[in-house]
Design an enzyme around this catalytic site. Structure first.
Site, short mmCIF file in Angstrom:
data_model
loop_
_atom_site.label_atom_id
_atom_site.label_comp_id
_atom_site.label_asym_id
_atom_site.label_seq_id
_atom_site.Cartn_x
_atom_site.Cartn_y
_atom_site.Cartn_z
N SER A 111 54.30 31.97 40.62
CA SER A 111 53.01 32.23 40.34
C SER A 111 53.07 33.65 39.16
O SER A 111 53.67 33.61 38.36
CB SER A 111 52.08 32.39 41.34
OG SER A 111 50.82 32.19 40.69
N ASP B 160 47.73 32.93 34.39
CA ASP B 160 48.78 33.63 35.17
C ASP B 160 50.23 32.79 34.81
O ASP B 160 50.26 31.95 34.03
CB ASP B 160 48.61 33.72 36.77
CG ASP B 160 48.54 32.47 37.54
OD1 ASP B 160 48.53 31.64 36.70
OD2 ASP B 160 48.71 32.23 38.78
N ASP C 285 51.97 30.75 36.43
CA ASP C 285 52.29 29.18 36.49
C ASP C 285 50.94 28.39 35.95
O ASP C 285 50.84 27.18 36.30
CB ASP C 285 52.49 28.77 38.09
CG ASP C 285 51.61 29.07 38.99
OD1 ASP C 285 50.68 29.89 38.30
OD2 ASP C 285 51.57 28.56 40.08
N SER D 103 46.00 42.53 56.05
CA SER D 103 46.86 41.83 55.20
C SER D 103 47.56 40.47 55.77
O SER D 103 47.72 40.55 57.06
CB SER D 103 47.77 42.50 54.39
OG SER D 103 49.04 41.68 53.81
N ARG E 24 43.07 45.88 54.17
CA ARG E 24 42.32 45.94 52.95
C ARG E 24 40.90 46.42 53.03
O ARG E 24 40.25 45.83 54.03
CB ARG E 24 42.53 44.63 52.20
CG ARG E 24 43.96 44.23 51.93
CD ARG E 24 44.07 42.92 51.04
NE ARG E 24 45.24 42.47 51.09
CZ ARG E 24 46.22 42.77 50.36
NH1 ARG E 24 45.98 43.83 49.36
NH2 ARG E 24 47.57 42.31 50.22
#
EC number: 5.4.2.3
Length: 542
Positions: free
Chosen positions: A64, A276, A278, A498, A505
């Site tokens: 990706s 992006d 992919d 995460s 985060r």
């Protein structure tokens, strides 16, 4: 199952000693040099999953939005959705098994899932344009064939195109033809039917600039554009002829850096978008007359789409259960606009596209987008049948609205978030509503926000509830966050561990950037103090 043959072939795809990888939302991803054994073993697993479900299973070789030197793999389940969670665990076990244990792990999966080994297996495989992808997809094929599975190699596809192919094959053709041409024709016919409704009296032909992240999206959009070129001109940038995949370009770069990609020329008021690597994510953006950059992310895409669907349903006079699914990262302004202005119910799930997809399936019409631009709309079979019947039966304004909605349904890729499909949906809606990109952006004003990361000794110290918006542990953290939030206007904040590394985060938003920055800093200090922060203490950024 000839385990002897499997073990012999497996030795040719030897696992680096001690390498442990976890199958996550995005499958496996790491440096391409470490993936040969994983590709082979995912070929094996795809055969077992195909036998168990008696369906075609997909294997996509891609990483990706990761850098070009990385690669990855993910399996696609029968309806084009992501792999079932219990099989994600099997994938992790099989990928992590040392060479001498592969036989045992395979046998355990067969027993636990009651796999009928006499059942035939069929696997479809595709890959992105990374230099390592072709060789790695051959390793997948090696795994499929050693277990006696049949396969079809589609070669180069976007990730959502493979999801579409799997869905088509398992729906007996009801959803569409499982070919690239079938995909192009279905989407293009729906798009042309929609844009033909728009009066072109003296108007300049509509155009959009597309940053393809130097990835597969450029190749596939170029293959497809002649099908719909009368309704839209697409100008491709970062098409893979010069730059590196995802380097200073692509949806992830634009969203995270809040600036345009390299290699695209922007004039005031021009619509631009980025895929992006992919082509399963899309974000839009433009520059205003003063040269300021404006990003239109997944929240505003979901708002445009769901508002348009609501308007069509009101015109048709049908009462349908329409819902929008977001994560905690959705901007508070988008949630307020949908609930208070459009009267569309909004639901929040944990981060990760599989959670949004599953929640969206609960509605007659479910729209989901992550803020990063990954999303689509799902329509129940009953609603599809009803709308297409009304489109044929009704003649008046209701009939026109029903025909518009029927075309919109066909334009979405309901198997997965799809940048090409989503771009065509957005372009059709903007044309039908006569909206400029600035008018779309002005639907609501995003609340300023800030995201930070805090390093901790062990991310498992933090556990959450309420779709990751409330911290359960460590004790006292959520209460302290609540006290901080009360100091600011239109504020909220949350923390979540995460999924892959020992960091926490932090997200904060408020009515001014200064307040959002200050709140994020204060919350990150709390996390550092109460959740075992390591390294340098968080520093103010304002």
């Amino acid at each position: 199952m000839d385990l002897e043959a499997v073990c012999k072939r497996s030795a040719l795809h030897a696992k680096p000693q001690g390498l442990i990888l976890q199958y996550g939302t995005a499958g496996f991803r790491t440096n391409a040099q470490h993936l040969d054994h994983i590709m082979f073993r995912m070929g094996l697993l795809a055969v077992l999953r195909s036998k168990q479900t008696r369906s075609t299973i997909g294997v996509m070789v891609t990483a990706s939005h990761n850098p070009e030197e990385d690669n990855g793999v993910k399996l696609v389940d029968p309806l084009g959705e992501m792999l079932a969670p219990s099989w994600e665990e099997h994938a992790t076990c099989l990928a992590s098994a040392e060479e001498q244990d592969v036989r045992q792990v395979l046998a355990a999966i067969v027993e636990k899932e009651a796999v009928d080994l006499t059942q035939t297996a069929f696997v479809v495989i595709a890959r992105d344009t990374r230099p390592s992808s072709e060789k790695l997809s051959q390793s997948v094929i090696d795994g499929v064939t050693v277990l006696g599975g049949q396969f079809h190699d589609y070669g180069l596809l976007t990730t959502p195109q493979l999801h579409y192919m799997v869905y088509c094959r398992n729906s007996g053709g009801r959803y569409g033809q499982a070919t690239v041409e079938g995909y192009c024709q279905k989407l293009s016919k729906a798009f042309v039917d929609l844009t033909n409704q728009v009066s072109c009296s003296g108007d300049v032909k509509r155009s959009v600039k597309v940053d393809c992240a130097n990835g597969i999206g450029a190749l596939k959009l170029r293959e497809m554009e002649h099908y719909f070129s009368r309704g839209l001109s697409v100008l491709l940038f970062n098409d893979g002829t010069q730059g590196r995949l995802n380097h200073l370009c692509g949806a992830d770069f634009v969203k995270s850096q809040q600036k345009p990609p390299q290699g695209i020329e922007m004039k005031s008021g021009e619509r631009c978008c980025s895929f992006d690597g992919d082509a399963d994510r899309i974000v839009y953006y433009y520059c205003d007359a003063d040269g300021h950059f404006h990003l239109i992310d997944g929240d505003k895409i979901a708002t445009l789409i769901s508002s348009f669907l609501k308007e069509l349903l009101l015109e048709i006079g049908e009462s349908v259960n329409l819902g929008v699914v977001q994560t905690a990262y959705a901007n508070g302004s988008s949630t307020r606009y949908l609930e208070e202005v459009m009267k569309v119910p909004v639901y929040c799930t944990k981060t990760g596209v599989k959670h949004l997809h599953h929640k969206a399936q609960e509605f007659d019409i479910g729209v989901y987008f992550e803020a990063n631009g990954h999303g689509t709309a799902l329509f129940s079979e009953a609603v599809e049948v009803k709308i297409k019947r009304l489109a044929q039966e009704l003649d008046d304004g209701k009939g026109k609205a029903a025909r518009t909605l029927a075309s919109i349904i066909d334009l979405f890729n309901q198997a997965a978030g799809d940048a090409i499909s989503d771009m065509l949906v957005i372009e059709a809606i903007l044309a039908l509503k006569g909206l400029t990109v600035q008018q779309w952006d002005a639907i609501y004003v995003d609340l300023p926000n800030r995201q930070l990361k805090v390093k901790v000794a062990d991310r498992r110290v933090i556990s959450t509830t309420d779709a990751e918006r409330q911290a359960v542990t460590p004790p006292g953290l959520q209460e302290a966050i609540n006290d901080l939030v009360k100091k600011y206007t239109l504020a909220r904040a949350f923390v979540r561990p995460s999924g892959t590394e020992d960091i926490v985060r932090v997200y904060a938003e408020a009515n001014s950037q200064e307040s959002a920055d200050r709140l994020a800093y204060e919350v990150s200090l709390l996390v550092f103090q109460l959740a075992g922060g390591i390294g340098e203490r968080p520093q103010p950024t304002f």
